[in-house]
Motif scaffolding. Sequence first.
Motif, PDB file in Angstrom:
ATOM      1  N   ASN A   1       0.857  -1.190   0.000  1.00  0.00           N
ATOM      2  CA  ASN A   1       0.000   0.000   0.000  1.00  0.00           C
ATOM      3  C   ASN A   1       0.887   1.231   0.000  1.00  0.00           C
ATOM      4  N   ILE A   2       0.803   1.975  -1.074  1.00  0.00           N
ATOM      5  CA  ILE A   2       1.629   3.170  -1.208  1.00  0.00           C
ATOM      6  C   ILE A   2       1.122   4.246  -0.239  1.00  0.00           C
ATOM      7  N   ILE A   3       2.016   4.799   0.564  1.00  0.00           N
ATOM      8  CA  ILE A   3       1.615   5.869   1.487  1.00  0.00           C
ATOM      9  C   ILE A   3       1.494   7.164   0.670  1.00  0.00           C
ATOM     10  N   PRO A   4       0.314   7.773   0.642  1.00  0.00           N
ATOM     11  CA  PRO A   4       0.170   9.002  -0.163  1.00  0.00           C
ATOM     12  C   PRO A   4       0.980  10.154   0.452  1.00  0.00           C
TER      13      PRO A   4
ATOM     14  N   PHE B   1       9.889   2.329   6.158  1.00  0.00           N
ATOM     15  CA  PHE B   1       9.492   3.466   5.319  1.00  0.00           C
ATOM     16  C   PHE B   1       9.446   3.069   3.851  1.00  0.00           C
ATOM     17  N   GLN B   2       8.900   3.991   3.044  1.00  0.00           N
ATOM     18  CA  GLN B   2       8.935   3.852   1.582  1.00  0.00           C
ATOM     19  C   GLN B   2       9.792   4.978   1.041  1.00  0.00           C
ATOM     20  N   ILE B   3      10.519   4.698  -0.018  1.00  0.00           N
ATOM     21  CA  ILE B   3      11.396   5.717  -0.588  1.00  0.00           C
ATOM     22  C   ILE B   3      10.641   6.429  -1.713  1.00  0.00           C
ATOM     23  N   LEU B   4      10.541   7.734  -1.582  1.00  0.00           N
ATOM     24  CA  LEU B   4       9.811   8.515  -2.589  1.00  0.00           C
ATOM     25  C   LEU B   4      10.684   8.818  -3.789  1.00  0.00           C
ATOM     26  N   GLU B   5      11.905   9.293  -3.521  1.00  0.00           N
ATOM     27  CA  GLU B   5      12.778   9.600  -4.651  1.00  0.00           C
ATOM     28  C   GLU B   5      14.220   9.779  -4.216  1.00  0.00           C
ATOM     29  N   ARG B   6      15.093   9.626  -5.180  1.00  0.00           N
ATOM     30  CA  ARG B   6      16.508   9.938  -4.995  1.00  0.00           C
ATOM     31  C   ARG B   6      16.848  10.958  -6.067  1.00  0.00           C
ATOM     32  N   THR B   7      17.421  12.079  -5.645  1.00  0.00           N
ATOM     33  CA  THR B   7      17.872  13.063  -6.624  1.00  0.00           C
ATOM     34  C   THR B   7      19.377  13.232  -6.471  1.00  0.00           C
ATOM     35  N   GLY B   8      20.036  13.627  -7.524  1.00  0.00           N
ATOM     36  CA  GLY B   8      21.494  13.711  -7.529  1.00  0.00           C
ATOM     37  C   GLY B   8      22.076  12.314  -7.633  1.00  0.00           C
TER      38      GLY B   8
ATOM     39  N   ARG C   1      14.346  11.082  -0.288  1.00  0.00           N
ATOM     40  CA  ARG C   1      13.149  11.400   0.504  1.00  0.00           C
ATOM     41  C   ARG C   1      12.440  10.100   0.846  1.00  0.00           C
ATOM     42  N   VAL C   2      12.115   9.925   2.121  1.00  0.00           N
ATOM     43  CA  VAL C   2      11.372   8.734   2.530  1.00  0.00           C
ATOM     44  C   VAL C   2      10.093   9.161   3.234  1.00  0.00           C
ATOM     45  N   ILE C   3       9.104   8.290   3.187  1.00  0.00           N
ATOM     46  CA  ILE C   3       7.824   8.569   3.851  1.00  0.00           C
ATOM     47  C   ILE C   3       7.488   7.405   4.767  1.00  0.00           C
ATOM     48  N   MET C   4       6.965   7.722   5.938  1.00  0.00           N
ATOM     49  CA  MET C   4       6.649   6.646   6.883  1.00  0.00           C
ATOM     50  C   MET C   4       5.552   7.055   7.829  1.00  0.00           C
ATOM     51  N   THR C   5       4.850   6.041   8.329  1.00  0.00           N
ATOM     52  CA  THR C   5       3.831   6.246   9.350  1.00  0.00           C
ATOM     53  C   THR C   5       4.378   5.655  10.637  1.00  0.00           C
ATOM     54  N   PHE C   6       4.510   6.476  11.662  1.00  0.00           N
ATOM     55  CA  PHE C   6       5.089   5.993  12.917  1.00  0.00           C
ATOM     56  C   PHE C   6       4.116   5.066  13.620  1.00  0.00           C
ATOM     57  N   PRO C   7       4.641   4.095  14.355  1.00  0.00           N
ATOM     58  CA  PRO C   7       3.769   3.128  15.033  1.00  0.00           C
ATOM     59  C   PRO C   7       3.108   3.741  16.255  1.00  0.00           C
TER      60      PRO C   7
END
Length: 489
Positions: free
Chosen positions: A349-352, A424-431, A456-462
């Motif tokens: 499930n992708i975290i929006p 977490f899920q990784i949103l993007e890597r730049t550079g 950039r990473v996105i996560m929902t804390f427990p």
Amino acid sequence: MKRREFIKQTGLSAITAWAGSSLLLSACHTEEDMMGEANWIVEGGFTQALFKPVVVEGNTQLIVQTTTGQLLNGSSSTILSYRNGVLGNTIKATRGETVSVQVQNNLGEETNIHWHGLIVPEDMDGHPKDLIAAGSSFTYALPINQRAGTYWYHPHPHEATARQVFMGLAGMFIVTDSEEAALNLPTGDFEIPLIIQDKRFSGSSLDYSPSQDEIMTGYLGEQIIVNGTYAPYASVAKGWHRLRLLNGSTARVYNLALSNGMPFHVIGADGGLLAAPESVNSLMLAPGERADVLIDFSGLALGQSVYLLSKKFSQYNVQGRQQYNIMKFVVEQATAPAFTLPTNLSTINIIPTASAVTTRTFDIAALVGSMGGNGGMGRHSIGGKTFEMDRIDETVQANTTEIWEFDNRMGDEIHPMHIHGVQFQILERTGGRGNLIATEKGWKDTVLLMPGEKVRVIMTFPTYTGVFVFHCHNLEHEDDGMMLNFEII
Ligand code: C2O
Ligand code: CU
Ligand code: CU
């Protein structure tokens, strides 16, 4: 003195130290001036059978001790161990159960255990403030409420983590669940855990003694051991195998590939199965990271062998300039159980991004306090700070989603960043590489930042509240202070 000159000048002593050993230098060196480098990999003969750690299901006991281990052909060394031998047993648990692990600390120093990748209550997470005194014991109760996957355990006492891990303390922790079981992935003899580490020896003794320069780069060993075995081989069959790969090195990154160029299929990352398999020819694996891969050896003839190797990955970094073999697979059995690579593995499930309540940005490139530690070179930092046990650096709300950015664009070191207590899920890597690799499309707890990169990473804390750490998993950097506290409230 520049690092490169320093390396050239110390190189000779390394050659001398090796002269008495029966080990073969790899024939593939092209940069002749590199051969004497203190951290240039020396390949062995690939004649020792791979050790497979014993698997214990559920509750168990670990007796942390100083013992003698066979790590190198014909010699043995003092090691630190969770049993009477190299590396800890593999602990296996099923989602939904609570595993209790009683730890008896028979070392003459403090230690503790962090369950890397497991989401457990604060007092079970092995924060560096929660230590087990020499001679004492502690029982960890680990509620397993997360996806099937390859996790691991290792000590976490501040400023001693790297040495204790390097000296032998690490083990795998495998979680299974019904979703994974339904895939009928290769198992038994066809499921091979591979804990890859680099070691340095002084004579026949394991030697952990980083110089100031090596605190900057990370401490690199000259010999690669897999599951505690130096230059091993594994007997395989013409068919599918599952490799659970763990980079348990303090600082070395591997760019894994097979010597015949054959592709392999990535099916999982730190936090379990990917949505779908991804076929690759090489895969970067940083300290702390795991990769679950499937390999089909059926294209090889009986008796043929193929090496798992690390390819070059950077001409600028000392450890990226060499290709070397890690272990050998020898095809010795005619058949393996029938298996078809599934098209789908799991649901992720992708975290929006819109659900994130805040974004925090951390500069991980700067060295701070140049007058202070590390011989005047400054210490590794996160957001300009180094670790202080009792200082809360970030406060987050339980059950909320955040975006964290790690910025190494100005940096010239490699930093695998790890966050406790969450996947977490990784949103993007730049550079730098500018994209995401196969394992980075699944759940992660550790992400590699090469020099010049921002992630950039996105996560929902427990819902577990309390103080956890996040840090660089280059363990020399971590012990140098590249770690902060965050509190979940
Ligand atoms: Cu595997 Cu805090 O580390
Ligand atoms: Cu961890
Ligand atoms: Cu680092």
